[in-house]
Design a protein around this motif. Structure first.
Motif, PDB file in Angstrom:
ATOM      1  N   LEU A  13     -47.748 138.360  34.952  1.00 39.60           N
ATOM      2  CA  LEU A  13     -48.932 138.711  34.823  1.00 39.60           C
ATOM      3  C   LEU A  13     -49.666 138.211  33.488  1.00 39.60           C
ATOM      4  CD1 LEU A  13     -48.994 142.265  36.308  1.00 39.60           C
ATOM      5  CD2 LEU A  13     -49.782 140.534  37.173  1.00 39.60           C
ATOM      6  N   ALA A  14     -49.245 138.668  32.056  1.00 39.72           N
ATOM      7  CA  ALA A  14     -49.919 137.848  30.917  1.00 39.72           C
ATOM      8  C   ALA A  14     -49.612 136.554  31.467  1.00 39.72           C
ATOM      9  CB  ALA A  14     -49.249 138.713  29.746  1.00 39.72           C
ATOM     10  N   HIS A  15     -48.740 136.034  31.287  1.00 39.00           N
ATOM     11  CA  HIS A  15     -48.899 134.530  32.005  1.00 39.00           C
ATOM     12  C   HIS A  15     -50.116 134.172  32.603  1.00 39.00           C
ATOM     13  CE1 HIS A  15     -48.123 130.516  31.458  1.00 39.00           C
ATOM     14  NE2 HIS A  15     -48.067 130.713  32.627  1.00 39.00           N
ATOM     15  N   GLY A  16     -50.590 134.569  33.647  1.00 40.41           N
ATOM     16  CA  GLY A  16     -51.050 134.484  34.811  1.00 40.41           C
ATOM     17  C   GLY A  16     -52.541 134.162  34.136  1.00 40.41           C
ATOM     18  N   ARG A  17     -52.521 135.551  33.736  1.00 41.08           N
ATOM     19  CA  ARG A  17     -54.280 135.794  32.914  1.00 41.08           C
ATOM     20  C   ARG A  17     -54.853 134.149  31.674  1.00 41.08           C
ATOM     21  NH1 ARG A  17     -52.050 140.794  32.006  1.00 41.08           N
ATOM     22  NH2 ARG A  17     -52.925 142.480  33.456  1.00 41.08           N
ATOM     23  N   GLU A  18     -53.661 134.294  30.865  1.00 37.90           N
ATOM     24  CA  GLU A  18     -53.197 132.878  30.076  1.00 37.90           C
ATOM     25  C   GLU A  18     -53.484 131.579  31.007  1.00 37.90           C
ATOM     26  OE1 GLU A  18     -53.794 132.618  27.120  1.00 37.90           O
ATOM     27  OE2 GLU A  18     -53.573 135.367  26.972  1.00 37.90           O
ATOM     28  N   LEU A  19     -53.258 131.390  31.660  1.00 40.38           N
ATOM     29  CA  LEU A  19     -53.955 130.636  32.610  1.00 40.38           C
ATOM     30  C   LEU A  19     -54.700 130.440  33.574  1.00 40.38           C
ATOM     31  CD1 LEU A  19     -49.878 129.977  34.981  1.00 40.38           C
ATOM     32  CD2 LEU A  19     -51.190 127.981  32.913  1.00 40.38           C
ATOM     33  N   ALA A  20     -55.465 132.024  33.488  1.00 40.23           N
ATOM     34  CA  ALA A  20     -56.711 131.715  33.759  1.00 40.23           C
ATOM     35  C   ALA A  20     -58.124 131.560  33.034  1.00 40.23           C
ATOM     36  CB  ALA A  20     -57.759 133.474  34.775  1.00 40.23           C
ATOM     37  N   LYS A  21     -57.676 131.677  31.771  1.00 40.24           N
ATOM     38  CA  LYS A  21     -58.238 131.285  30.410  1.00 40.24           C
ATOM     39  C   LYS A  21     -58.760 130.298  30.699  1.00 40.24           C
ATOM     40  CE  LYS A  21     -57.700 135.830  27.525  1.00 40.24           C
ATOM     41  NZ  LYS A  21     -57.010 136.470  26.973  1.00 40.24           N
ATOM     42  N   GLU A  22     -57.589 129.384  30.511  1.00 45.47           N
ATOM     43  CA  GLU A  22     -57.592 127.606  30.223  1.00 45.47           C
ATOM     44  C   GLU A  22     -58.105 127.141  31.260  1.00 45.47           C
ATOM     45  OE1 GLU A  22     -53.132 127.004  30.528  1.00 45.47           O
ATOM     46  OE2 GLU A  22     -53.435 128.128  28.579  1.00 45.47           O
ATOM     47  N   ARG A  23     -57.982 127.545  32.268  1.00 35.65           N
ATOM     48  CA  ARG A  23     -58.563 126.803  33.639  1.00 35.65           C
ATOM     49  C   ARG A  23     -60.114 127.387  33.817  1.00 35.65           C
ATOM     50  NH1 ARG A  23     -53.718 126.440  38.185  1.00 35.65           N
ATOM     51  NH2 ARG A  23     -52.202 125.857  36.115  1.00 35.65           N
ATOM     52  N   GLY A  24     -60.492 128.377  32.766  1.00 37.97           N
ATOM     53  CA  GLY A  24     -62.115 129.090  32.888  1.00 37.97           C
ATOM     54  C   GLY A  24     -62.372 129.915  34.384  1.00 37.97           C
ATOM     55  N   LEU A  25     -60.893 130.259  34.985  1.00 40.79           N
ATOM     56  CA  LEU A  25     -61.435 131.360  36.195  1.00 40.79           C
ATOM     57  C   LEU A  25     -61.026 132.755  35.977  1.00 40.79           C
ATOM     58  CD1 LEU A  25     -59.067 129.591  38.339  1.00 40.79           C
ATOM     59  CD2 LEU A  25     -61.304 129.016  38.746  1.00 40.79           C
ATOM     60  N   ALA A  26     -61.056 133.010  34.508  1.00 43.76           N
ATOM     61  CA  ALA A  26     -61.232 134.300  33.619  1.00 43.76           C
ATOM     62  C   ALA A  26     -61.684 135.209  34.834  1.00 43.76           C
ATOM     63  CB  ALA A  26     -60.522 134.422  32.775  1.00 43.76           C
ATOM     64  N   ASP A  27     -63.113 134.939  34.657  1.00 44.18           N
ATOM     65  CA  ASP A  27     -64.149 135.761  35.529  1.00 44.18           C
ATOM     66  C   ASP A  27     -64.199 136.102  36.848  1.00 44.18           C
ATOM     67  OD1 ASP A  27     -64.594 133.205  35.961  1.00 44.18           O
ATOM     68  OD2 ASP A  27     -66.844 133.600  35.878  1.00 44.18           O
ATOM     69  N   ARG A  28     -63.303 135.167  37.221  1.00 40.10           N
ATOM     70  CA  ARG A  28     -63.023 135.812  39.210  1.00 40.10           C
ATOM     71  C   ARG A  28     -61.631 135.802  39.426  1.00 40.10           C
ATOM     72  NH1 ARG A  28     -63.869 131.065  42.466  1.00 40.10           N
ATOM     73  NH2 ARG A  28     -63.878 129.344  40.853  1.00 40.10           N
ATOM     74  N   VAL A  29     -60.465 136.546  38.109  1.00 37.75           N
ATOM     75  CA  VAL A  29     -59.731 137.004  39.073  1.00 37.75           C
ATOM     76  C   VAL A  29     -58.812 137.767  37.671  1.00 37.75           C
ATOM     77  CG1 VAL A  29     -58.619 135.151  37.636  1.00 37.75           C
ATOM     78  CG2 VAL A  29     -56.765 136.007  39.385  1.00 37.75           C
ATOM     79  N   THR A  30     -58.005 139.038  39.076  1.00 41.18           N
ATOM     80  CA  THR A  30     -58.285 139.736  37.952  1.00 41.18           C
ATOM     81  C   THR A  30     -56.364 140.265  38.492  1.00 41.18           C
ATOM     82  OG1 THR A  30     -60.102 141.575  38.136  1.00 41.18           O
ATOM     83  CG2 THR A  30     -57.865 142.784  37.597  1.00 41.18           C
ATOM     84  N   PHE A  31     -55.437 140.367  37.278  1.00 46.02           N
ATOM     85  CA  PHE A  31     -54.170 140.512  37.521  1.00 46.02           C
ATOM     86  C   PHE A  31     -53.456 142.299  36.994  1.00 46.02           C
ATOM     87  CE2 PHE A  31     -54.354 135.930  36.276  1.00 46.02           C
ATOM     88  CZ  PHE A  31     -53.519 135.648  37.619  1.00 46.02           C
ATOM     89  N   VAL A  32     -52.951 142.903  37.796  1.00 42.35           N
ATOM     90  CA  VAL A  32     -52.333 144.411  38.003  1.00 42.35           C
ATOM     91  C   VAL A  32     -51.085 144.145  37.753  1.00 42.35           C
ATOM     92  CG1 VAL A  32     -53.422 146.345  39.155  1.00 42.35           C
ATOM     93  CG2 VAL A  32     -55.098 144.307  38.945  1.00 42.35           C
ATOM     94  N   ALA A  33     -51.313 145.367  36.588  1.00 42.28           N
ATOM     95  CA  ALA A  33     -49.670 145.768  36.717  1.00 42.28           C
ATOM     96  C   ALA A  33     -49.047 147.186  37.883  1.00 42.28           C
ATOM     97  CB  ALA A  33     -48.978 145.554  35.510  1.00 42.28           C
ATOM     98  N   GLU A  34     -48.892 145.898  38.841  1.00 41.27           N
ATOM     99  CA  GLU A  34     -48.801 147.864  40.356  1.00 41.27           C
ATOM    100  C   GLU A  34     -48.191 147.570  41.377  1.00 41.27           C
ATOM    101  OE1 GLU A  34     -52.500 149.094  41.786  1.00 41.27           O
ATOM    102  OE2 GLU A  34     -52.090 147.771  43.476  1.00 41.27           O
ATOM    103  N   SER A  35     -47.303 148.873  42.480  1.00 41.04           N
ATOM    104  CA  SER A  35     -46.426 148.090  43.049  1.00 41.04           C
ATOM    105  C   SER A  35     -47.364 148.176  43.984  1.00 41.04           C
ATOM    106  CB  SER A  35     -45.814 149.419  43.745  1.00 41.04           C
ATOM    107  OG  SER A  35     -44.599 149.222  44.177  1.00 41.04           O
TER     108      SER A  35
END
Length: 278
Positions: free
Chosen positions: A96-118
């Protein structure tokens, strides 16, 4: 097919080699299996592009990715559908942390949320587009056997009317022999998967129509399997006497053997695009 734990986690407190481990930098450690993969499964760039273009053409407003990992497909869908927002759920916090970094790099951080849950019983849906690529186990009772019928019922609950579900699911290309099962993962049984026709029938019973039925090719499998181990194999060749080499070598050899001597050309991956019935 999860990445191995780090050497620091594999050694117990006070175990031989702890001091050596404590002095190592990250660069000294063996690369994790799958470290350089784009997709954590047998999915080619060409197939991913076709799939994402079709999904984005439906102009989904909301996208939910079950067992998203680092969310590569989710992020590509959002890039192709600029009006969409997405949520990825997983229990692997490192992915999930890697996904957040990728979202920032691609300018998508304001449109995606990564949630740690079952994912089981999640309240994140319904969504216009639900992705579940190799993660249907996350929708099943963790104390019971894998139940694709239960997973499909959950996916039907999570998709909005008129939406789409993309399910990446394992299936037997032919019923495995006892010899083939013996070469696979520990405890492998014929009931671990269905044949493709039975899997599609379950999707229909769960309230879907199968708009598209695709399966991974041999080339996609070989690219994935080789890419999964490549960096680790190269590291082992260059570091045969490293303190973690023996344990790493055993893990890599074991995983490669389950493919070559077990599920190669026996286990398939289906990519089903499912439309919920009103």
């Amino acid at each position: 097919m999860k990445s191995p734990t780090s050497l620091a986690n594999s050694l117990g407190r006070g175990a031989p080699g702890e001091l050596v481990c404590a002095l190592m930098t990250t660069d000294d450690l063996p690369p994790a299996l799958g470290r350089h993969l784009t997709f954590h499964g047998p999915l080619s760039e060409a197939r991913a592009t076709r799939l994402i273009d079709r999904l984005a053409a439906g102009r989904p407003a909301t996208v939910l990715d079950i067992g998203c990992g680092w969310g590569e497909v989710l992020l590509r869908v959002l890039a192709a559908a600029p009006d969409a927002c997405g949520t990825g759920i997983d229990i692997e916090t490192g992915d999930l942390a890697h996904g957040r970094e990728l979202a920032k790099e691609r300018g998508l951080a304001d449109r995606v949320t990564f949630v740690a849950e079952s994912a089981l019983g999640t309240g994140q849906g319904p969504a216009d587009l639900v992705l579940c690529l190799g993660s249907s186990h996350a929708l099943c009772d963790p104390d019971g056997p894998h139940d694709p019928a239960a997973a499909l019922r959950e996916l039907r609950r999570l998709v909005a009317p008129g939406g789409r579900v993309v399910l990446g699911e394992g299936f037997w290309q032919h019923p495995p022999t006892q010899e083939e099962l013996a070469g696979m993962w520990p405890g492998a049984q014929g009931g671990d998967h269905l044949v493709l026709g039975a899997l599609v029938d379950l999707a229909i019973e769960a309230g879907f129509r199968p708009a598209r039925i695709e399966t991974a090719t041999d080339d996609e499998w070989e690219e994935f399997e080789s890419g999964y181990r490549e960096a680790t194999e190269v590291w082992l060749a260059a570091n045969p006497a490293h303190p973690s080499a023996e344990e790493t070598r055993a893990r890599v050899d074991r995983q490669r053997s389950t493919w070559l001597n077990g599920y190669r050309r026996v286990l398939g991956i289906a990519y089903l695009t499912l439309v919920p019935v009103d």
